[in-house]
Design a protein around this motif. Structure first.
Motif, PDB file in Angstrom:
ATOM      1  N   GLU A 722       0.831  -1.186   0.000  1.00 57.23           N
ATOM      2  CA  GLU A 722       0.000   0.000   0.000  1.00 57.23           C
ATOM      3  C   GLU A 722       0.877   1.252   0.000  1.00 57.23           C
ATOM      4  N   GLU A 725       1.803   6.376   4.321  1.00 59.03           N
ATOM      5  CA  GLU A 725       0.913   7.387   4.876  1.00 59.03           C
ATOM      6  C   GLU A 725       1.207   8.755   4.271  1.00 59.03           C
ATOM      7  N   ARG A 728      -0.281   8.822   0.833  1.00 61.20           N
ATOM      8  CA  ARG A 728      -1.738   8.790   0.948  1.00 61.20           C
ATOM      9  C   ARG A 728      -2.273  10.182   1.249  1.00 61.20           C
ATOM     10  N   LYS A 731      -2.312  12.564  -1.775  1.00 61.26           N
ATOM     11  CA  LYS A 731      -3.473  12.327  -2.637  1.00 61.26           C
ATOM     12  C   LYS A 731      -4.751  12.867  -2.005  1.00 61.26           C
TER      13      LYS A 731
END
Length: 810
Positions: A722, A725, A728, A731
């Motif tokens: 994934e 952080e 993430r 985005k």
């Protein structure tokens, strides 16, 4: 015994190894990394310390040996050269003139203006340089024939040179027993006279008296007619003889030489080298290394030497400091077996009789190292002092008795020798190590504040933080600061740390000017002030801003500055941004309007981003302020390292409770981004400020922190499944802007080309939105508004009428 080049080679080799070990904070010195190994390690002094304490000097003879970078005096000016020779500049010029002559007699004849001993010695030096040793000997004897008061300039020198000449004669006559014995005795007598004259006060600016111990010792290292060299006795490291390429010890270059040295001569040589080492001579120490190494590889020699007190202590000291691991591969899960020579040494000394021991505490340590725990216990009962108590503590730990071990550590600490103690049982670095081990043991017993005290004391005593190699060859300790800072930051509560700092770590005054960039690496911030800074940041992270401020370094404290690429000192600010950060957060909660709160919250975010390392950063993980954030990893502990032995559940719980929130590298950048995002919640979505604060938050995440999982794939670590952080958030912030915000011209470089938020424009936009809402309500809702007014007016009229009826009399 050997040329000075051997000294340089040995020092350079050792120094290179130290540098490789300590290259950066990725390989710090920490007692807490492997606590079982720390607490079970064999108590031992360095060989150099033990060698210099075999025979402690009872006089004030000074050693003069070249350092690693000594140029041999080649660049001394006349004044310095004359001073080193103990004569005036004028006398130096005359001596240089006389030494240029071709004959000693001519030099003596022309030197009538010089003191008689200097005149005769200079003439002898001319003859010696010309290879006329017999004539030189007569001149040196002429100096020694003078009354001592008239030979103060060159009496020591003449005796030393006379010894050198007789020693050379002995070497030439080594196959003639009678001549060899005569010349050796004459050389020994001359070297002894060298020391006598120096003790009586004659000039010894070259340290010849101490050197004479080694010169005399070499007279007793003849085997089979050959004088043994250092290389003949010391095992040669040869990687070619090892299948796996590791260096292994082989026999010396001429092993038969050592075998031919009579045991009595070898003991005498050891005694003389011990006396030389006792005066601080590194040459003497290295000579003892060679002899001890040779003896430990020859069991018969070992047995012949242990009946001599000095020789026995030498072998035990060498075994402890230079030997220990087994040359055989150890099966997994098994304790390493000691080398056979160590076992043989312990057995030989034990067989000789427990009543004839020298240094029972050292032998106890050796018995412990070889696994002879019962013998070690008997030996510590026969001795006292810090080393004996240290061994006793190890024996208690071996039995799992932490309470008894703690008591023995305390007894060892009480028995620490005073500074300058000639008969010290342990060297100063070991005194600090014992204190550090007390801290490790206290931590294992759940005594957290006590553990902090011990490790802090050790850190202060040594001075290093554990990360930086000290290039000062006089003090090569690495320090225990990392262990103390770990407990301060991750184990103690904030209030426990504050109480400790208030009691034990007062601020130190800034008394000196900042160093030049060339010398900056020599300076470190004091441990006490560094600890206060750790407390300040913990208090800030806990929201106790007023309490934190006094513990920060002053804004002008250069000891906490950094040096830029230009080599100039960059002084950092601490208290000013901390105060501004606290004020901004206060204003974000108490401002009258949402935009005022947003503006204050964004101001706090900017401070957290720009000064977060100084005011919020963790000393160790995840921020690593101790290395200015340059390394991700190194100092401190991890959840994985806390699974080892001697770690309590309480420590693990405290570690988890003090975790960074969020627990990411440079966690204060995430805090800054969160604050900017919260500021956006309070702003008009269609305002420039809304877009700008989200853009800034996005940029802070885009530019870092550079997590290893983002950039260091391909080094044995699998790619993350994934996004991190950090990515993430990049985005999420951008998508929020696209969904809620208005178009801005710089949106194409969102996160990189951000404008400064304009909060005044946001206020104007807010007011215009409010006016527009009122107008809209008036324009489209007047029937309802009119009906509501009529209803209210009707209700008011009815209420007034009712009141009047109640007041009218019946």
């Amino acid at each position: 015994m050997f040329k000075r080049s051997w000294i340089v080679a040995a020092v350079v080799t050792g120094l290179a190894g130290a540098v490789a070990w300590a290259c950066g904070p990725m390989f710090p010195n920490q007692l807490l990394d492997h606590r079982g190994d720390t607490l079970k390690a064999v108590p031992q002094n360095s060989f150099a310390f033990e060698a210099t304490h075999l025979l402690v000097a009872t006089d004030k003879l000074a050693v003069e040996e070249p350092s690693l970078y000594d140029d041999g005096g080649q660049h001394k000016d006349d004044a310095a050269q004359a001073k080193s020779l103990g004569i005036s500049i004028a006398q130096l010029g005359r001596v240089d003139t006389l030494r240029a002559l071709d004959d000693g007699d001519a030099a003596y004849a022309q030197g009538s203006d010089l003191p008689e001993d200097l005149r005769a010695y200079t003439a002898g030096g001319v003859d010696y340089a010309k290879g006329q040793e017999d004539k030189a000997s007569l001149r040196f004897e002429q100096v020694l024939a003078l009354p001592p008061a008239q030979a103060t300039l060159r009496g020591v020198w003449a005796a030393y040179m006379l010894g050198r000449i007789h020693a050379a004669n002995a070497a030439s006559a080594s196959n003639d027993a009678t001549a060899f014995s005569r010349e050796r005795a004459a050389a020994a007598k001359a070297f002894q006279l060298t020391r006598t004259r120096a003790v009586e006060g004659a000039l010894d600016s070259q340290g010849l008296a101490v050197s004479s111990f080694g010169e005399e010792a070499r007279l007793y290292l003849y085997g089979h007619g050959t004088q043994c060299s250092w290389n003949d006795l010391y095992g040669v490291a040869d990687a070619n003889n090892s299948e796996d390429g590791d260096a292994t010890h082989t026999q010396g270059a001429n092993a038969a030489c050592g075998d031919g040295v009579p045991a009595a001569d070898l003991k005498r040589a050891i005694t003389l080298y011990a006396a030389q080492a006792g005066h601080g001579s590194n040459v003497g120490v290295q000579s003892l290394v060679a002899i001890a190494d040779y003896a430990m590889r020859h069991p018969q020699r070992m047995a012949e030497l242990i009946d001599n007190p000095v020789s026995q202590r030498l072998l035990v000291a060498y075994a402890l400091a230079r030997m220990g691991g087994s040359s055989e591969e150890t099966p997994a899960g098994s304790a390493p077996k000691p080398d056979q020579p160590l076992l043989a040494l312990v057995q030989a000394i034990e067989q000789r009789g427990m009543d004839k021991l020298e240094g029972a505490d050292r032998l106890a340590a050796l018995a412990y190292q070889t696994g002879r725990y019962e013998l070690a216990a008997k030996l510590v009962d026969k001795s006292s002092g810090p080393l004996a108590e240290w061994v006793r503590a190890k024996l208690a730990l071996q039995k799992g008795d932490l309470a008894a071990a703690s008591a023995s550590y305390a007894a060892a600490a009480k028995a620490f020798p005073k500074a300058g103690d000639a008969q010290a049982a342990i060297e100063p670095s070991n005194a600090n190590l014992i204190t550090g081990e007390q801290g490790v043991l206290a931590l294992a017993r759940g005594e957290y504040v006590e553990a902090m005290g011990h490790l802090y004391d050790a850190a202060v005593a040594v001075g290093g933080d554990g990360n930086v190699y000290d290039w000062d060859l006089e003090t090569t300790s690495y320090g225990y600061g990392n262990d103390a800072m770990y407990i301060a930051e991750r184990v103690l509560t904030v209030d426990e740390l504050k109480s400790f700092v208030d009691a034990r770590a007062p601020a130190t005054p800034l008394t000196s000017k900042s160093p030049s960039s060339d010398d900056a690496y020599r300076y470190r911030s004091p441990i006490a002030d560094s600890l206060r800074w750790v407390l300040a940041r913990r208090l800030m992270r806990s929201g106790r801003y007023g309490d934190a401020l006094p513990y920060f370094p002053a804004d002008n404290d250069w000891r906490f500055g950094t040096y830029g690429d230009d080599g100039k000192l960059q002084v950092q600010s601490f208290r000013t941004p901390a105060l501004s950060y606290a004020k901004a957060l206060h204003d974000s909660e108490h401002a009258w309007t949402d935009i005022g709160k947003a503006q204050a919250l964004y101001a706090a975010a900017v401070i957290a981003r720009e000064h977060g390392m100084q005011i919020l950063g963790y000393e160790q993980g995840p921020d690593y302020t101790d290395s200015e954030g340059s390394y991700q990893g190194g100092s401190g502990q991890t959840p994985q390292s806390l699974q080892q032995a001697y770690v309590t559940e309480g420590e693990r719980q405290r570690y988890a409770a003090s975790e960074a929130k969020p627990n990411y590298r440079f966690h204060y950048r995430y805090i800054a981004a969160d604050q900017a995002n919260r500021a956006a919640d309070l702003l008009p979505p269609r305002s420039q400020a809304f877009a700008a604060v989200l853009c800034q938050a996005t940029g802070w995440m885009m530019e870092g922190p550079p997590d290893y999982e983002d950039h260091y794939q391909g080094y044995g670590e699998p790619a993350p499944s994934e996004p991190s952080e950090r990515l993430r958030r990049v985005k999420a912030y951008y998508q929020r802007y696209v969904k809620q915000g208005a178009y801005v011209e710089w949106a194409g470089g969102f996160g990189t080309g951000c404008e400064v938020p304009d909060f005044d424009r946001a206020r104007a936009l807010k007011r215009s939105e409010q006016v527009a809402a009122i107008k809209h309500a008036v324009r489209h809702g007047w029937p309802l508004e009119l009906g509501a007014v009529l209803v209210l007016m009707g209700g008011l009229v009815a209420w007034i009428a009712r009141r009047r009826r109640r007041k009218t009399p019946a």
